[in-house]
Motif scaffolding. Structure first.
Motif, PDB file in Angstrom:
ATOM      1  N   TYR A   1       0.792  -1.228   0.000  1.00 40.68           N
ATOM      2  CA  TYR A   1       0.000   0.000   0.000  1.00 40.68           C
ATOM      3  C   TYR A   1       0.824   1.278   0.000  1.00 40.68           C
ATOM      4  O   TYR A   1       0.432   2.280  -0.579  1.00 40.68           O
ATOM      5  CB  TYR A   1      -0.989   0.009   1.178  1.00 40.68           C
TER       6      TYR A   1
ATOM      7  N   LYS B   1      -4.687  -3.592  -1.861  1.00 38.21           N
ATOM      8  CA  LYS B   1      -3.549  -2.891  -1.273  1.00 38.21           C
ATOM      9  C   LYS B   1      -3.377  -3.394   0.149  1.00 38.21           C
ATOM     10  O   LYS B   1      -4.328  -3.384   0.939  1.00 38.21           O
ATOM     11  CB  LYS B   1      -3.743  -1.387  -1.331  1.00 38.21           C
TER      12      LYS B   1
ATOM     13  N   LYS C   1      -5.484  -2.988   3.362  1.00 45.59           N
ATOM     14  CA  LYS C   1      -5.741  -1.557   3.550  1.00 45.59           C
ATOM     15  C   LYS C   1      -6.897  -1.083   2.681  1.00 45.59           C
ATOM     16  O   LYS C   1      -7.661  -0.231   3.092  1.00 45.59           O
ATOM     17  CB  LYS C   1      -4.490  -0.740   3.225  1.00 45.59           C
ATOM     18  N   SER C   2      -6.995  -1.623   1.442  1.00 51.57           N
ATOM     19  CA  SER C   2      -8.100  -1.251   0.562  1.00 51.57           C
ATOM     20  C   SER C   2      -8.267  -2.310  -0.517  1.00 51.57           C
ATOM     21  O   SER C   2      -7.347  -3.079  -0.796  1.00 51.57           O
ATOM     22  CB  SER C   2      -7.861   0.118  -0.082  1.00 51.57           C
TER      23      SER C   2
END
Length: 120
Positions: free
Chosen positions: A32, A95, A81-82
Motif C-alpha cells: 500500500y 492494497k 488496507k483497501s
C-alpha cells in the motif's frame, strides 16, 4: 476470528464482477505505501467476502481447491488496507501491508524471478 472490519460491498459491485468460468477473479496484491506489486492470487465471492470482513488477504487455491489466508502457515501476513475494482470489473487490486515475503519461494515479491524487458 474477531475483527473490526466489516464488509460493505455493494451488491451492484458484486453483480458487475466479471468472473472466469470457474467463478474466479484475479486479485493483484500491492504494497500500500510503496506501490510494489507483490503477487497475483484468485478470489471467488467467498474469498472476497472473507478478505473484506477479516482484513486479511484470503484467496482461492486453484491447485488445492481450498481457501487460504496469506500468512496462516508462513507468518507472512497481508493486512488489507483497501480493495478496488478495475474499470473493466475483471480484476481486483488489494492494497496490503505485507509482513515478510509475499511469494511462496520466500522472496518479497513474486515478480522478481525473470525480467523479460527493461528499458530506460
Amino acid at each position: 476470528m474477531t475483527s473490526s472490519h466489516t464488509s460493505n460491498l455493494d451488491p451492484a459491485i458484486t453483480a458487475r464482477l466479471k468472473r472466469t468460468a470457474d467463478g474466479l477473479v484475479p486479485a493483484i496484491a500491492q504494497q500500500y505505501d510503496t506501490g510494489e506489486v507483490l503477487m497475483l492470487g484468485w478470489m471467488d465471492d467467498e474469498a472476497l467476502h472473507r478478505t473484506l470482513t477479516t482484513g486479511r488477504g484470503t484467496y482461492w487455491s486453484r491447485s488445492r481447491q481450498e481457501y487460504w489466508v496469506k500468512g496462516d502457515t508462513s507468518g507472512h501476513v497481508q493486512h488489507v488496507k483497501s480493495v478496488a475494482l478495475d474499470c473493466d470489473a475483471d480484476t481486483l487490486l488489494i492494497k496490503v501491508d505485507q509482513v515478510g515475503a509475499a511469494c511462496h519461494t520466500g522472496d518479497r515479491t513474486c515478480f522478481d524471478a525473470d525480467v523479460l524487458l527493461t528499458q530506460d
